[in-house]
Design a protein around this motif. Structure first.
Motif, PDB file in Angstrom:
ATOM      1  N   LYS A 148       0.869  -1.351  -0.029  1.00 56.87           N
ATOM      2  CA  LYS A 148      -0.061  -0.032  -0.015  1.00 56.87           C
ATOM      3  C   LYS A 148       0.871   1.411   0.080  1.00 56.87           C
ATOM      4  O   LYS A 148       0.579   2.247  -0.773  1.00 56.87           O
ATOM      5  CB  LYS A 148      -1.114   0.056   1.004  1.00 56.87           C
ATOM      6  N   ASN A 206       1.201   4.179  -3.037  1.00 59.46           N
ATOM      7  CA  ASN A 206       0.988   5.627  -2.692  1.00 59.46           C
ATOM      8  C   ASN A 206       2.371   6.249  -2.207  1.00 59.46           C
ATOM      9  O   ASN A 206       2.099   6.956  -1.222  1.00 59.46           O
ATOM     10  CB  ASN A 206      -0.094   5.336  -1.656  1.00 59.46           C
ATOM     11  N   GLU A 209       5.096   9.376  -1.787  1.00 61.90           N
ATOM     12  CA  GLU A 209       5.021  10.865  -1.885  1.00 61.90           C
ATOM     13  C   GLU A 209       6.296  11.328  -1.653  1.00 61.90           C
ATOM     14  O   GLU A 209       7.044  10.654  -0.811  1.00 61.90           O
ATOM     15  CB  GLU A 209       3.952  11.087  -0.898  1.00 61.90           C
ATOM     16  N   GLU A 266       4.174  13.866   2.483  1.00 67.66           N
ATOM     17  CA  GLU A 266       3.858  12.452   2.634  1.00 67.66           C
ATOM     18  C   GLU A 266       2.662  12.234   3.658  1.00 67.66           C
ATOM     19  O   GLU A 266       2.762  11.583   4.675  1.00 67.66           O
ATOM     20  CB  GLU A 266       5.091  11.721   3.588  1.00 67.66           C
ATOM     21  N   GLN A 321      -0.755  11.251   2.857  1.00 66.97           N
ATOM     22  CA  GLN A 321      -1.422  10.156   2.703  1.00 66.97           C
ATOM     23  C   GLN A 321      -0.390   8.840   3.498  1.00 66.97           C
ATOM     24  O   GLN A 321      -0.935   8.136   4.022  1.00 66.97           O
ATOM     25  CB  GLN A 321      -1.609   9.609   1.300  1.00 66.97           C
ATOM     26  N   THR A 322       0.963   8.745   3.042  1.00 69.52           N
ATOM     27  CA  THR A 322       1.595   7.877   3.818  1.00 69.52           C
ATOM     28  C   THR A 322       1.633   7.930   5.081  1.00 69.52           C
ATOM     29  O   THR A 322       1.681   6.832   6.017  1.00 69.52           O
ATOM     30  CB  THR A 322       3.386   8.245   3.348  1.00 69.52           C
ATOM     31  N   THR A 332      -0.882   9.201   7.043  1.00 66.10           N
ATOM     32  CA  THR A 332      -2.181   8.584   7.578  1.00 66.10           C
ATOM     33  C   THR A 332      -2.100   6.967   7.625  1.00 66.10           C
ATOM     34  O   THR A 332      -2.958   6.187   8.247  1.00 66.10           O
ATOM     35  CB  THR A 332      -3.161   9.118   6.446  1.00 66.10           C
ATOM     36  N   ILE A 333      -1.619   6.561   6.254  1.00 59.81           N
ATOM     37  CA  ILE A 333      -1.577   4.897   6.113  1.00 59.81           C
ATOM     38  C   ILE A 333      -0.825   4.240   7.552  1.00 59.81           C
ATOM     39  O   ILE A 333      -1.344   3.227   8.065  1.00 59.81           O
ATOM     40  CB  ILE A 333      -0.832   4.586   4.772  1.00 59.81           C
ATOM     41  N   THR A 335       4.094  16.102   8.546  1.00 61.92           N
ATOM     42  CA  THR A 335       4.185  14.565   8.053  1.00 61.92           C
ATOM     43  C   THR A 335       5.044  13.905   8.770  1.00 61.92           C
ATOM     44  O   THR A 335       5.937  14.401   9.602  1.00 61.92           O
ATOM     45  CB  THR A 335       4.702  14.617   6.268  1.00 61.92           C
ATOM     46  N   HIS A 339       1.160   7.220  -8.717  1.00 60.52           N
ATOM     47  CA  HIS A 339       1.568   8.631  -8.670  1.00 60.52           C
ATOM     48  C   HIS A 339       2.555   8.732 -10.112  1.00 60.52           C
ATOM     49  O   HIS A 339       3.608   8.218  -9.771  1.00 60.52           O
ATOM     50  CB  HIS A 339       1.886   9.335  -7.644  1.00 60.52           C
TER      51      HIS A 339
END
Length: 382
Positions: A20, A24, A26, A31, A33-34, A36-37, A55, A92
């Motif tokens: 994942k 995704n 960045e 970063e 989304q990274t 958040t994951i 981040t 991306h």
């Protein structure tokens, strides 16, 4: 719970996490989304997480009183268009985890799960998921935020395709070089190419400077000290028959100790000034000190060597890497070590930063088992 039981319980989730993250990627300072994951994954597993920066994050597991050990993973990606053909290839455009940071983050997450499931230790285990290693030096903001506060020892690893899979390599002392960058603007006077005597040619001055700068390495630095000066970019002019008003040189200097680092900076400034003047031009220099040398501590490395898992073989690195790592900043504060985890096979042979770079996901198990063993051994010391 044994490591094998932990692997059976969480192994599939860790591989899914790595994929994942890989899908995704960045860039540095982006970063979101990274982060958040990783936060959602760790909190769902019952691990406490804080976000000291915009981040990146810090995870902590505490159990009774004792020492504090930390492990650091970088989480940013590179501006590379992926060409691996993986099912979970980057989603991306022109952004890819081409340096293994998705693996580093997954290894750290797995390490934390090992400590979470293992009741046989006391103290604190801290996981630092650091942003912006590649471009902006996320280590310093992490340190300023207090991420290392109270930590007694720290470790990090880097997946390393130059080494065979199953090899763990490191060394006491300098393992990676410093990284400074510079930009030199040579200012002259524009003229037509047919009448060079009416101008002052910054290109001629710059070309002589490029050659002169190499003498800093060949004539001012002892051969055994190790240093690199590279001009990576030259830009000048707009037409084939016009002498431009300026020429710009961009480059990097790498050294293995701060004495050589200081000497080269002073030497570069001196040669730029005098060489430019010799050709009737002016040199304006921007010199930016980036990462210092990464210097491992012997006590940390001995801890690794004495607690190596059976499926890893330790090897002394033959020579320090002239690449750089901002993990160096952590090692300036407390004892610790950076380790190279070999990933090279016939199938996984592409170097770091390559558009086809990938690694065998069993490295996630190797890394977590190593960190778990080393951490437990350290926390058991009185």
């Amino acid at each position: 719970m044994t490591f094998e039981e932990i692997l059976k319980k969480h192994g599939a989730d860790i591989i899914a996490l790595r994929r994942k993250l890989h899908h995704n990627p960045e860039l540095s300072k982006q970063e979101f989304q990274t982060t958040t994951i990783l936060q959602e994954f760790l909190e769902q597993k019952g691990i406490t997480v804080t976000k000291p920066l915009k981040t990146g994050l810090v995870a902590s597991i505490k159990r009774g009183k004792g020492k504090v050990i930390a492990f650091r993973a970088d989480i940013d990606a590179l501006p590379v268009q992926e060409e691996t053909g993986l099912d979970f290839t980057s989603g991306h455009e022109n952004v890819m985890h081409a340096c293994g940071h998705d693996g580093h983050a997954a290894i750290l997450a797995f390490t934390l799960l090992c400590f979470l499931e293992d009741p046989s230790w006391q103290g604190e285990v801290r996981g630092i998921f650091q942003p912006s290693e590649e471009m902006y030096g996320g280590a310093k903001p992490m340190l300023a935020s207090g991420a290392l506060s109270g930590v007694d020892m720290i470790f990090a690893l880097h997946i390393w395709p130059e080494l065979e899979e199953g090899v763990l390599a490191s060394t006491a002392g300098t393992i990676m070089a410093s990284n400074d960058r510079f930009s030199i603007t040579i200012k002259g006077k524009s003229a037509h190419g047919a009448t060079p005597h009416l101008g002052t040619d910054p290109i001629v001055s710059a070309c002589n400077l490029v050659l002169a700068l190499q003498t800093l390495i060949s004539r001012e630095i002892a051969p055994w000290e190790g240093a690199v000066l590279t001009i990576g970019n030259i830009s000048s002019g707009t037409a084939y028959n016009i002498i431009p008003a300026e020429t710009i040189l961009n480059g990097t200097i790498r050294t293995l100790n701060n004495t050589t680092r200081d000497k080269l900076e002073k030497g570069l400034l001196r040669l730029c000034d005098h060489t430019a003047k010799a050709f009737g031009t002016e040199a304006v220099v921007e010199y930016v000190e980036q990462y210092p040398p990464t210097i491992n501590h012997l006590e940390a490395l001995k801890l690794v060597q004495n607690n190596l898992p059976a499926d890893l073989t330790y090897r002394e690195v033959e020579h320090p890497s002239m690449a750089a790592e901002d993990f160096a900043y952590y090692l300036q504060e407390i004892p610790g070590a950076l380790l190279f985890l070999g990933s090279g096979t016939k199938e996984y042979a592409y170097p770091l930063h390559h558009s086809k770079f990938n690694f065998n996901e069993k490295l996630l198990t190797y890394g977590a088992k190593l960190f778990h063993r080393v951490g437990k051994a350290y926390l058991s010391q009185s």
